[in-house]
Design a protein around this motif. Structure first.
Motif, short mmCIF file in Angstrom:
data_model
loop_
_atom_site.label_atom_id
_atom_site.label_comp_id
_atom_site.label_asym_id
_atom_site.label_seq_id
_atom_site.Cartn_x
_atom_site.Cartn_y
_atom_site.Cartn_z
N SER A 138 0.85 -1.20 0.00
CA SER A 138 0.00 0.00 0.00
C SER A 138 0.88 1.25 0.00
O SER A 138 1.93 1.27 0.64
CB SER A 138 -0.91 0.02 1.23
OG SER A 138 -1.87 -1.00 1.18
N ALA A 139 0.43 2.27 -0.71
CA ALA A 139 1.13 3.55 -0.68
C ALA A 139 0.95 4.20 0.69
O ALA A 139 -0.08 4.04 1.34
CB ALA A 139 0.60 4.47 -1.78
N ASP A 155 -3.27 2.62 4.84
CA ASP A 155 -3.65 1.24 5.15
C ASP A 155 -2.68 0.66 6.18
O ASP A 155 -1.46 0.62 5.96
CB ASP A 155 -3.63 0.38 3.89
CG ASP A 155 -4.66 0.80 2.87
OD1 ASP A 155 -5.66 1.43 3.27
OD2 ASP A 155 -4.48 0.50 1.68
N LEU A 156 -3.23 0.21 7.30
CA LEU A 156 -2.40 -0.24 8.43
C LEU A 156 -2.64 -1.71 8.73
O LEU A 156 -3.70 -2.26 8.44
CB LEU A 156 -2.73 0.58 9.69
CG LEU A 156 -2.53 2.09 9.62
CD1 LEU A 156 -2.99 2.73 10.93
CD2 LEU A 156 -1.09 2.43 9.33
N CYS A 157 -1.62 -2.30 9.34
CA CYS A 157 -1.76 -3.61 9.95
C CYS A 157 -1.44 -3.46 11.43
O CYS A 157 -0.35 -3.01 11.79
CB CYS A 157 -0.82 -4.62 9.30
SG CYS A 157 -0.93 -6.28 10.01
N GLY A 170 -7.43 2.76 4.99
CA GLY A 170 -7.64 4.20 4.92
C GLY A 170 -7.65 4.90 6.26
O GLY A 170 -8.42 5.84 6.46
N PHE A 171 -6.78 4.50 7.17
CA PHE A 171 -6.79 5.08 8.52
C PHE A 171 -5.74 6.18 8.70
O PHE A 171 -6.06 7.26 9.16
CB PHE A 171 -6.58 3.98 9.56
CG PHE A 171 -7.86 3.33 9.99
CD1 PHE A 171 -8.34 3.45 11.28
CD2 PHE A 171 -8.63 2.60 9.08
CE1 PHE A 171 -9.54 2.86 11.67
CE2 PHE A 171 -9.82 2.01 9.45
CZ PHE A 171 -10.28 2.14 10.75
N GLY A 172 -4.50 5.95 8.43
CA GLY A 172 -3.50 6.98 8.65
C GLY A 172 -2.10 6.40 8.77
O GLY A 172 -1.79 5.36 8.21
#
Length: 247
Positions: free
Chosen positions: A12-13, A18-20, A38-40
């Motif tokens: 993901s850019a 996009d987080l894990c 789409g969180f930060g």
């Protein structure tokens, strides 16, 4: 409570946010994950006990630079993917939200950007549990802190900041790096101590400061955890150190 570690999703850019979120134990064992779309940046977030589970408060609703424009409560559910959560802006008109919990004194710090620059607000933890924020107990403009911001944490009367960059660069020897800790007195909004160089994990190759958190052990010792991204690209690891002597 368990440690939680945030990373950008592979493939993901950065601007996508996009987080894990990885759930670990205190022996460093991986337990489960959550994917947040789409969180930060995941610079700083809070894990709160919620009945028999955990609720995460984390930045969401990314802007064009990938920073969160609000904060969202996320029930920690193993091995799931989530997007478009209910979100809150405790300070109207602000953006670039991050937060961190002081579990010892039952308060939450909110760091955000307003037209006047970066601000710090301190709320009772009950405001987040009830979603009824009102006016913060403390609100001040963040003082100038040199270096690349990499995390913050509240403990008692002080906010601690972590700054610094990855090192060593390819082909250069391991050195002291530029990872610093600075404390700010929340009653005055001014720097209390620092920046102070920390050599925690100084022998690691690729050592990039990535976050701060406060933890109280079962024996009652308060610890300031320092997180670093380490290891080779494609095989990054999380290394966590702590200090038990604070301002």
């Amino acid at each position: 409570m368990f440690p939680f570690v945030s990373t950008k999703r592979s493939g993901s850019a950065e601007a996508d946010g996009d987080l894990c979120i990885n759930k670990m134990d205190f022996d460093g064992n991986y337990l489960s994950y959550m994917h947040l779309n789409g969180f930060g940046h995941g610079v700083a977030f809070a894990a709160l006990p919620d009945g028999s589970g955990t609720e995460l408060w984390i930045e969401c609703a990314t802007n064009t630079k990938g920073f969160g424009a609000a904060l969202a409560p996320i029930p920690c559910t193993a091995n799931t993917t989530l997007g478009s959560p209910a979100a809150y802006q405790p300070i109207a008109g602000a953006t670039e939200y991050t937060c961190s919990v002081d579990p010892v004194h039952q308060r939450m710090i909110v760091r955000c950007r307003t037209g006047a620059g970066k601000r710090i607000a301190v709320y009772p933890l009950s405001a987040f549990r009830t979603r009824n924020f009102g006016a913060p107990r403390i609100d001040f403009q963040q003082p100038t802190i040199p270096g690349t911001a990499q995390g913050h944490a509240l403990y008692g009367s002080y906010v601690y900041y972590l700054t610094g960059d990855a090192y060593p660069k390819p082909g250069t020897p391991v050195g002291d790096g530029n990872t610093y800790i600075t404390s700010v007195d929340i009653s005055t909004g001014t720097v209390k101590q620092g920046p102070v160089l920390t050599k925690a994990g100084s022998t690691l190759h690729h050592r990039e400061p990535e976050g701060l958190a406060v933890h109280r052990t079962d024996a009652g010792e308060s610890r300031l955890f320092l997180g670093f991204a380490t290891g080779l690209e494609g095989d990054r690891r999380s290394s966590i150190f702590y200090r038990n002597v604070l301002v």
